[in-house]
Design a protein around this motif. Structure first.
Motif, PDB file in Angstrom:
ATOM      1  N   LEU A  72       0.793  -1.245  -0.148  1.00  0.00           N
ATOM      2  CA  LEU A  72      -0.052  -0.005  -0.046  1.00  0.00           C
ATOM      3  C   LEU A  72       0.882   1.332   0.075  1.00  0.00           C
ATOM      4  O   LEU A  72       1.773   1.335   0.761  1.00  0.00           O
ATOM      5  CB  LEU A  72      -0.778  -0.138   1.273  1.00  0.00           C
ATOM      6  N   ILE A  73       0.504   2.331  -0.694  1.00  0.00           N
ATOM      7  CA  ILE A  73       0.943   3.439  -0.530  1.00  0.00           C
ATOM      8  C   ILE A  73       0.109   4.712  -0.904  1.00  0.00           C
ATOM      9  O   ILE A  73      -1.092   4.407  -1.462  1.00  0.00           O
ATOM     10  CB  ILE A  73       2.165   3.708  -1.871  1.00  0.00           C
ATOM     11  N   GLU A  74       0.364   5.852  -0.251  1.00  0.00           N
ATOM     12  CA  GLU A  74      -0.596   6.937  -0.359  1.00  0.00           C
ATOM     13  C   GLU A  74       0.016   7.849  -1.407  1.00  0.00           C
ATOM     14  O   GLU A  74       1.289   8.222  -1.669  1.00  0.00           O
ATOM     15  CB  GLU A  74      -0.505   7.753   1.004  1.00  0.00           C
ATOM     16  N   ILE A  75      -0.931   8.636  -2.165  1.00  0.00           N
ATOM     17  CA  ILE A  75      -0.234   9.368  -3.078  1.00  0.00           C
ATOM     18  C   ILE A  75      -0.848  10.770  -2.729  1.00  0.00           C
ATOM     19  O   ILE A  75      -2.428  10.966  -2.458  1.00  0.00           O
ATOM     20  CB  ILE A  75      -0.816   9.168  -4.720  1.00  0.00           C
ATOM     21  N   SER A  76      -0.221  11.932  -2.860  1.00  0.00           N
ATOM     22  CA  SER A  76      -0.790  13.348  -2.420  1.00  0.00           C
ATOM     23  C   SER A  76      -0.156  14.088  -3.928  1.00  0.00           C
ATOM     24  O   SER A  76       0.720  13.824  -4.495  1.00  0.00           O
ATOM     25  CB  SER A  76      -0.088  13.808  -1.380  1.00  0.00           C
ATOM     26  N   ALA A  77      -0.995  15.239  -4.174  1.00  0.00           N
ATOM     27  CA  ALA A  77      -0.674  15.923  -5.372  1.00  0.00           C
ATOM     28  C   ALA A  77      -1.016  17.367  -5.361  1.00  0.00           C
ATOM     29  O   ALA A  77      -1.916  17.724  -4.499  1.00  0.00           O
ATOM     30  CB  ALA A  77      -1.577  15.297  -6.533  1.00  0.00           C
ATOM     31  N   ALA A  78      -0.509  18.323  -5.835  1.00  0.00           N
ATOM     32  CA  ALA A  78      -0.854  19.480  -5.968  1.00  0.00           C
ATOM     33  C   ALA A  78      -0.757  20.061  -7.408  1.00  0.00           C
ATOM     34  O   ALA A  78       0.203  19.487  -8.044  1.00  0.00           O
ATOM     35  CB  ALA A  78       0.027  20.360  -4.965  1.00  0.00           C
ATOM     36  N   ALA A  79      -1.489  21.201  -7.793  1.00  0.00           N
ATOM     37  CA  ALA A  79      -1.294  21.538  -9.268  1.00  0.00           C
ATOM     38  C   ALA A  79      -1.384  23.157  -9.221  1.00  0.00           C
ATOM     39  O   ALA A  79      -2.223  23.790  -8.555  1.00  0.00           O
ATOM     40  CB  ALA A  79      -2.093  20.955 -10.175  1.00  0.00           C
ATOM     41  N   GLU A  80      -0.614  23.794 -10.130  1.00  0.00           N
ATOM     42  CA  GLU A  80      -0.927  25.242 -10.382  1.00  0.00           C
ATOM     43  C   GLU A  80      -1.861  25.460 -11.554  1.00  0.00           C
ATOM     44  O   GLU A  80      -2.419  26.694 -11.671  1.00  0.00           O
ATOM     45  CB  GLU A  80       0.549  25.617 -10.887  1.00  0.00           C
ATOM     46  N   HIS A  81      -2.138  24.295 -12.290  1.00  0.00           N
ATOM     47  CA  HIS A  81      -2.963  24.616 -13.623  1.00  0.00           C
ATOM     48  C   HIS A  81      -3.997  23.222 -13.720  1.00  0.00           C
ATOM     49  O   HIS A  81      -3.611  22.343 -13.279  1.00  0.00           O
ATOM     50  CB  HIS A  81      -2.197  24.649 -14.850  1.00  0.00           C
ATOM     51  N   ARG A  82      -4.943  23.479 -14.299  1.00  0.00           N
ATOM     52  CA  ARG A  82      -5.684  22.336 -14.901  1.00  0.00           C
ATOM     53  C   ARG A  82      -4.955  21.832 -16.061  1.00  0.00           C
ATOM     54  O   ARG A  82      -4.078  22.276 -16.713  1.00  0.00           O
ATOM     55  CB  ARG A  82      -7.127  22.969 -15.273  1.00  0.00           C
ATOM     56  N   GLY A  83      -5.551  20.543 -16.297  1.00  0.00           N
ATOM     57  CA  GLY A  83      -5.060  19.805 -17.768  1.00  0.00           C
ATOM     58  C   GLY A  83      -3.738  19.014 -17.439  1.00  0.00           C
ATOM     59  O   GLY A  83      -3.194  18.677 -18.303  1.00  0.00           O
ATOM     60  N   TRP A  84      -3.229  19.039 -16.287  1.00  0.00           N
ATOM     61  CA  TRP A  84      -1.879  18.700 -16.137  1.00  0.00           C
ATOM     62  C   TRP A  84      -1.821  16.949 -16.289  1.00  0.00           C
ATOM     63  O   TRP A  84      -0.838  16.131 -16.230  1.00  0.00           O
ATOM     64  CB  TRP A  84      -1.184  19.015 -14.903  1.00  0.00           C
ATOM     65  N   MET A  85      -3.136  16.330 -15.700  1.00  0.00           N
ATOM     66  CA  MET A  85      -3.091  14.903 -15.331  1.00  0.00           C
ATOM     67  C   MET A  85      -3.408  14.426 -16.517  1.00  0.00           C
ATOM     68  O   MET A  85      -4.438  13.905 -16.941  1.00  0.00           O
ATOM     69  CB  MET A  85      -4.061  14.830 -14.243  1.00  0.00           C
ATOM     70  N   THR A  86      -2.333  14.129 -17.423  1.00  0.00           N
ATOM     71  CA  THR A  86      -2.658  13.731 -18.897  1.00  0.00           C
ATOM     72  C   THR A  86      -2.138  12.074 -18.878  1.00  0.00           C
ATOM     73  O   THR A  86      -1.844  11.477 -17.661  1.00  0.00           O
ATOM     74  CB  THR A  86      -1.329  14.106 -19.863  1.00  0.00           C
ATOM     75  N   ARG A  87      -2.672  11.248 -19.830  1.00  0.00           N
ATOM     76  CA  ARG A  87      -2.466   9.829 -19.542  1.00  0.00           C
ATOM     77  C   ARG A  87      -1.087   9.532 -19.362  1.00  0.00           C
ATOM     78  O   ARG A  87      -0.694   8.484 -18.700  1.00  0.00           O
ATOM     79  CB  ARG A  87      -3.011   9.194 -21.138  1.00  0.00           C
ATOM     80  N   GLU A  88      -0.037  10.042 -19.900  1.00  0.00           N
ATOM     81  CA  GLU A  88       1.126   9.798 -19.688  1.00  0.00           C
ATOM     82  C   GLU A  88       1.580  10.245 -18.264  1.00  0.00           C
ATOM     83  O   GLU A  88       2.535   9.377 -17.585  1.00  0.00           O
ATOM     84  CB  GLU A  88       2.090  10.710 -20.604  1.00  0.00           C
ATOM     85  N   VAL A  89       1.136  11.393 -17.693  1.00  0.00           N
ATOM     86  CA  VAL A  89       1.388  11.380 -16.467  1.00  0.00           C
ATOM     87  C   VAL A  89       0.778  10.250 -15.246  1.00  0.00           C
ATOM     88  O   VAL A  89       1.578   9.659 -14.534  1.00  0.00           O
ATOM     89  CB  VAL A  89       0.818  12.832 -15.664  1.00  0.00           C
ATOM     90  N   VAL A  90      -0.425   9.655 -15.657  1.00  0.00           N
ATOM     91  CA  VAL A  90      -1.015   8.692 -14.973  1.00  0.00           C
ATOM     92  C   VAL A  90      -0.259   7.554 -15.203  1.00  0.00           C
ATOM     93  O   VAL A  90       0.069   6.802 -14.284  1.00  0.00           O
ATOM     94  CB  VAL A  90      -2.486   8.600 -15.356  1.00  0.00           C
ATOM     95  N   ARG A  91      -0.020   7.457 -16.394  1.00  0.00           N
ATOM     96  CA  ARG A  91       0.784   5.764 -16.800  1.00  0.00           C
ATOM     97  C   ARG A  91       2.244   5.855 -15.921  1.00  0.00           C
ATOM     98  O   ARG A  91       2.683   4.773 -15.212  1.00  0.00           O
ATOM     99  CB  ARG A  91       1.359   6.058 -18.251  1.00  0.00           C
ATOM    100  N   VAL A  92       2.804   7.048 -16.042  1.00  0.00           N
ATOM    101  CA  VAL A  92       4.231   6.885 -15.241  1.00  0.00           C
ATOM    102  C   VAL A  92       4.002   6.790 -13.636  1.00  0.00           C
ATOM    103  O   VAL A  92       4.681   6.023 -13.025  1.00  0.00           O
ATOM    104  CB  VAL A  92       5.207   8.312 -15.571  1.00  0.00           C
TER     105      VAL A  92
END
Length: 159
Positions: A72-92
């Protein structure tokens, strides 16, 4: 902030998969911690993934509270802009979780009022659990659990 986080305009969508580049850099952890108001010493032992667009940092993810015995692992995130969560980001990000760390589930804690983040986890296929007072007396939160099986079935898992 790492990578010149203040060098771009707020409220601009980076849009689409083009030009958004994920990269592993543990210096992103304080960047994320500062934006989501992590208390104490931040995330502790963690790994971080940054996301840049046109040379500017637009988002970061932190992988923390890893429990290798439980997978199990926890993931936290923050963003300055919308549209950053692309398929490539999710895949990586999720290849690191499921292929690299061999986790059986990823967990995220999100404020109930954070509709954009909640939509991301719902779209990925995570189970949502609403917890009253998770962020204080009057602030509910949500725990999201994305199992390996749900990730394998996700429309975002394109291999």
């Amino acid at each position: 902030a790492a990578g010149g986080a203040g060098s771009h305009r707020r409220g601009v969508s980076v849009g689409g998969d083009g030009g958004v580049t994920p990269f592993f850099d543990d210096r992103m952890a304080p960047w994320v911690a500062d934006r989501i108001k992590v208390s104490g010493d931040g995330f502790g032992n963690c790994r971080a993934l940054g996301v840049e667009h046109r040379g500017a940092i637009v988002a970061g993810l932190v992988f923390h509270n890893w429990e290798p015995d439980h997978g199990l692992i926890e993931i936290s995130a923050a963003a300055e802009h919308r549209g950053w969560m692309t398929r490539e980001v999710v895949r990586v990000a999720l290849a690191y979780v499921y292929d690299g760390l061999k986790c059986q589930a990823a967990v995220a804690r999100i404020a109930a009022a954070n509709a954009p983040a909640r939509r991301i986890w719902q779209a990925l296929g995570a189970e949502e659990h609403i917890i009253p007072r998770l962020y204080g007396r009057c602030l509910a939160g949500c725990i999201y659990v994305l199992t390996e099986e749900a990730w394998k079935r996700s429309r975002f898992n394109v291999r």
